[in-house]
Design an enzyme around this catalytic site. Structure first.
Site, mmCIF file in Angstrom:
data_model
loop_
_atom_site.group_PDB
_atom_site.id
_atom_site.type_symbol
_atom_site.label_atom_id
_atom_site.label_comp_id
_atom_site.label_asym_id
_atom_site.label_seq_id
_atom_site.Cartn_x
_atom_site.Cartn_y
_atom_site.Cartn_z
ATOM 1 N N GLY A 13 11.725 -23.494 26.599
ATOM 2 C CA GLY A 13 11.332 -22.651 25.213
ATOM 3 C C GLY A 13 10.811 -21.099 25.767
ATOM 4 O O GLY A 13 11.172 -20.445 24.477
ATOM 5 N N LYS A 29 6.370 -14.207 43.316
ATOM 6 C CA LYS A 29 6.914 -15.233 44.042
ATOM 7 C C LYS A 29 6.123 -15.584 45.334
ATOM 8 O O LYS A 29 5.040 -14.735 45.749
ATOM 9 C CB LYS A 29 8.191 -14.826 44.911
ATOM 10 C CG LYS A 29 9.189 -14.215 43.682
ATOM 11 C CD LYS A 29 10.369 -13.580 44.469
ATOM 12 C CE LYS A 29 11.195 -12.648 43.385
ATOM 13 N NZ LYS A 29 10.933 -11.410 43.567
ATOM 14 N N LEU A 72 12.930 -4.820 35.892
ATOM 15 C CA LEU A 72 12.735 -3.911 36.924
ATOM 16 C C LEU A 72 12.288 -4.533 38.216
ATOM 17 O O LEU A 72 11.348 -5.284 38.331
ATOM 18 C CB LEU A 72 11.861 -2.854 36.758
ATOM 19 C CG LEU A 72 11.843 -1.766 37.880
ATOM 20 C CD1 LEU A 72 12.809 -0.557 37.720
ATOM 21 C CD2 LEU A 72 10.357 -0.857 37.563
ATOM 22 N N GLY A 73 13.352 -4.270 39.315
ATOM 23 C CA GLY A 73 13.046 -5.028 40.561
ATOM 24 C C GLY A 73 11.950 -3.895 41.321
ATOM 25 O O GLY A 73 11.595 -2.956 40.931
ATOM 26 N N ASP A 108 10.025 -7.551 38.033
ATOM 27 C CA ASP A 108 9.954 -8.843 39.221
ATOM 28 C C ASP A 108 9.101 -8.382 40.410
ATOM 29 O O ASP A 108 9.557 -7.306 41.150
ATOM 30 C CB ASP A 108 11.590 -8.710 39.544
ATOM 31 C CG ASP A 108 11.699 -9.900 40.610
ATOM 32 O OD1 ASP A 108 11.816 -11.033 40.253
ATOM 33 O OD2 ASP A 108 11.813 -9.467 41.757
ATOM 34 N N TYR A 165 5.969 -7.956 48.775
ATOM 35 C CA TYR A 165 6.585 -6.710 48.692
ATOM 36 C C TYR A 165 5.135 -5.886 48.914
ATOM 37 O O TYR A 165 5.448 -4.594 49.075
ATOM 38 C CB TYR A 165 7.055 -6.469 47.161
ATOM 39 C CG TYR A 165 8.355 -7.340 46.930
ATOM 40 C CD1 TYR A 165 9.176 -7.862 47.731
ATOM 41 C CD2 TYR A 165 8.512 -7.446 45.582
ATOM 42 C CE1 TYR A 165 9.936 -8.548 47.618
ATOM 43 C CE2 TYR A 165 9.641 -8.394 45.074
ATOM 44 C CZ TYR A 165 10.455 -8.750 46.366
ATOM 45 O OH TYR A 165 11.472 -9.556 45.707
ATOM 46 N N HIS A 178 9.893 -18.216 46.887
ATOM 47 C CA HIS A 178 10.708 -17.134 47.222
ATOM 48 C C HIS A 178 11.759 -17.415 47.970
ATOM 49 O O HIS A 178 12.797 -17.177 48.068
ATOM 50 C CB HIS A 178 9.725 -16.008 48.123
ATOM 51 C CG HIS A 178 10.185 -14.653 47.937
ATOM 52 N ND1 HIS A 178 9.409 -13.714 47.865
ATOM 53 C CD2 HIS A 178 11.372 -13.985 47.843
ATOM 54 C CE1 HIS A 178 10.069 -12.513 47.999
ATOM 55 N NE2 HIS A 178 11.432 -12.685 47.582
HETATM 56 N N1 LIG Z 1 14.383 -13.389 45.618
HETATM 57 C C1 LIG Z 1 14.752 -12.543 46.814
HETATM 58 O O1 LIG Z 1 14.587 -13.131 47.793
HETATM 59 C C2 LIG Z 1 15.149 -11.147 46.493
HETATM 60 C C3 LIG Z 1 15.875 -10.582 47.466
HETATM 61 C C4 LIG Z 1 16.062 -9.140 47.024
HETATM 62 C C5 LIG Z 1 15.867 -8.655 46.004
HETATM 63 N N2 LIG Z 1 14.870 -9.181 45.106
HETATM 64 C C6 LIG Z 1 14.499 -8.465 43.683
HETATM 65 O O2 LIG Z 1 15.695 -7.941 43.198
HETATM 66 C C7 LIG Z 1 15.449 -6.307 43.032
HETATM 67 C C8 LIG Z 1 16.704 -5.782 43.313
HETATM 68 O O3 LIG Z 1 17.413 -5.856 44.571
HETATM 69 P P1 LIG Z 1 17.354 -4.585 45.767
HETATM 70 O O4 LIG Z 1 16.078 -3.797 45.507
HETATM 71 O O5 LIG Z 1 17.573 -5.477 46.983
HETATM 72 O O6 LIG Z 1 18.630 -3.930 45.605
HETATM 73 P P2 LIG Z 1 19.291 -3.051 44.000
HETATM 74 O O7 LIG Z 1 18.586 -3.227 42.936
HETATM 75 O O8 LIG Z 1 20.735 -3.516 44.134
HETATM 76 O O9 LIG Z 1 19.386 -1.755 44.698
HETATM 77 C C9 LIG Z 1 18.150 -0.859 44.715
HETATM 78 C C10 LIG Z 1 18.529 0.578 45.627
HETATM 79 O O10 LIG Z 1 19.492 1.173 44.493
HETATM 80 C C11 LIG Z 1 18.830 2.347 44.343
HETATM 81 N N3 LIG Z 1 19.393 2.709 42.831
HETATM 82 C C12 LIG Z 1 18.695 2.184 41.621
HETATM 83 N N4 LIG Z 1 19.411 2.670 40.852
HETATM 84 C C13 LIG Z 1 20.277 3.379 41.207
HETATM 85 C C14 LIG Z 1 21.521 4.034 40.365
HETATM 86 N N5 LIG Z 1 21.388 4.236 39.169
HETATM 87 N N6 LIG Z 1 22.385 4.922 41.238
HETATM 88 C C15 LIG Z 1 22.171 4.610 42.478
HETATM 89 N N7 LIG Z 1 21.395 4.000 43.252
HETATM 90 C C16 LIG Z 1 20.446 3.549 42.575
HETATM 91 C C17 LIG Z 1 17.571 2.446 44.508
HETATM 92 O O11 LIG Z 1 17.155 3.630 44.860
HETATM 93 P P3 LIG Z 1 15.721 4.379 44.406
HETATM 94 O O12 LIG Z 1 14.692 3.240 44.270
HETATM 95 O O13 LIG Z 1 15.432 5.369 45.320
HETATM 96 O O14 LIG Z 1 16.098 4.942 43.061
HETATM 97 C C18 LIG Z 1 17.319 1.210 45.660
HETATM 98 O O15 LIG Z 1 17.727 1.908 46.970
HETATM 99 C C19 LIG Z 1 14.228 -6.212 44.230
HETATM 100 O O16 LIG Z 1 13.749 -4.950 44.119
HETATM 101 C C20 LIG Z 1 13.620 -7.270 44.110
HETATM 102 O O17 LIG Z 1 12.678 -7.231 42.776
HETATM 103 C C21 LIG Z 1 14.655 -10.695 45.061
#
Ligand SMILES: NC(=O)c1ccc[n+]([C@@H]2O[C@H](COP(=O)([O-])OP(=O)(O)OC[C@H]3O[C@@H](n4cnc5c(N)ncnc54)[C@H](OP(=O)(O)O)[C@@H]3O)[C@@H](O)[C@H]2O)c1
Length: 315
Positions: free
Chosen positions: A13, A81, A21-22, A47, A52, A114
């Site tokens: 629910g 996580k 936001l990551g 997130d 982290y 995680h």
């Molecule tokens: N559960 C898990 O194991 C796991 C694993 C990976 C990720 N995650 C979560 O998912 C979130 C997102 O994944 P991610 O951080 O791997 O990668 P993502 O969101 O695919 O990419 C983030 C990267 O893209 C850049 N970026 C952001 N917006 C942009 C835009 N509009 N144009 C160009 N580049 C851009 C960011 O740079 P700047 O920050 O320098 O702007 C950063 O370097 C993580 O932060 C985390 O919270 C979870």
């Protein structure tokens, strides 16, 4: 006023906003400003994760924004996580209490396991052997899950879920779970569209979150393809007059898949939110879907010798 982000509903629910936001790799010195800016822009879903190393600084932003009346705690959706070195059942509640203390909140909206892999317990978050491979713990993920269930019983977590689980591991978990996971957070973007795993999860009432939706450009190794520079994506970007990142975020929203792009850059935090004023046609969704090449950006190589490494299965 910023548009309210649409939500999906978990089987229990609770509502789960489609865009968040990551915060992985967001440096402690920059994440407070990023989260504050995001709240002003309209983000309500964040997130986070213990590993982290920045939950205190995320919490600082939440505290300031709540204090100044920009947002109320109950309007926020905060995920965190459980890290792999705390999979022993008795370590789970203390791990969540530490996260809550760091974030400065009383309960977490969603607590995820995680990874399905337990590591050697202790303070070291990445215990490794001489070859640089992770030292496994003695636990199986079902033990950690019992700890997460306890978090719900104590009122510390509203919902619990998993991350990086493959389909076999999900069914193993469902055999013993007293509380089923509401969500599986997995890498997902057009190069790894995860349709089979998504269908598998949805059939079991488990929602999916798309992590690394932009192809995690800061995780890319030199031989990995750069999703944001894909020529097909560029063409669609021109057609819709939206940035490649906006197309990738909207791709998940069209599928009803919650998505958590990370940025610490204010202009990107803003533009990544501007995805509710257009939609992608069925034909173009099929084109994006057709880019799938099963390319994973987050491989977590140091764990690939772990018995519960999730990525040897097809899905
Ligand atoms: N559960 C898990 O194991 C796991 C694993 C990976 C990720 N995650 C979560 O998912 C979130 C997102 O994944 P991610 O951080 O791997 O990668 P993502 O969101 O695919 O990419 C983030 C990267 O893209 C850049 N970026 C952001 N917006 C942009 C835009 N509009 N144009 C160009 N580049 C851009 C960011 O740079 P700047 O920050 O320098 O702007 C950063 O370097 C993580 O932060 C985390 O919270 C979870």
């Amino acid at each position: 006023m910023a548009p309210k982000v649409p939500s999906i509903k978990f089987y229990n629910g609770y509502e789960y906003p489609l865009l968040g936001l990551g915060t992985w790799k967001s440096q402690p010195g920059e994440v407070t400003e990023a989260v504050k800016a995001a709240i002003d822009i309209g983000y309500r879903h964040f997130d986070c994760a213990h590993v982290y190393g920045n939950e205190k600084e995320v919490g600082e932003a939440l505290k300031q924004k709540i204090k100044e009346g920009a947002v109320k705690r109950e309007e926020l959706f905060i995920t965190s996580k459980l890290w792999c070195n705390s999979h022993k059942k008795e370590l789970v509640v203390p791990a969540l209490k530490k996260t809550l203390e760091n974030l400065g909140i009383e309960y977490i909206d969603l607590y995820l396991m995680h990874w399905p892999m337990g590591f050697q317990a202790g303070d070291n978050v990445f215990p490794v052997d001489a070859k640089g491979k992770v030292i496994p713990g003695e636990t199986y993920f079902t033990e950690a899950w019992a700890g997460l269930e306890e978090c719900v019983g104590l009122g510390l977590a509203r919902s619990i879920g998993i991350s990086n689980f493959n389909h076999k591991q999900i069914d193993e978990l469902l055999k013993v779970a007293k509380i089923n996971p509401v969500n599986n957070q997995i890498e997902c973007h057009p190069y790894l569209n995860q349709q089979r795993l998504i269908d598998f999860c949805l059939e079991r009432n488990i929602t999916v979150t798309a992590y690394s939706p932009l192809g995690s450009p800061d995780s890319i190794k030199s031989d990995d393809p750069v999703l944001l520079e894909d020529p097909v994506l560029k063409t669609l970007s021109e057609k819709y007059k939206k940035s490649p990142a906006q197309i990738l975020i909207r791709y998940q929203i069209e599928r009803g898949i919650p998505v958590i792009p990370k940025s610490v850059t204010k202009s990107r935090i803003q533009s990544n939110f501007e995805v509710f004023d257009f939609s992608i046609s069925k034909e173009d969704m099929a084109i994006l879907h057709g880019l799938n090449r099963n390319t994973r950006m987050v491989k977590f190589d140091m764990t690939d010798t772990h018995k519960d490494y999730p990525f040897y299965e097809d899905y």
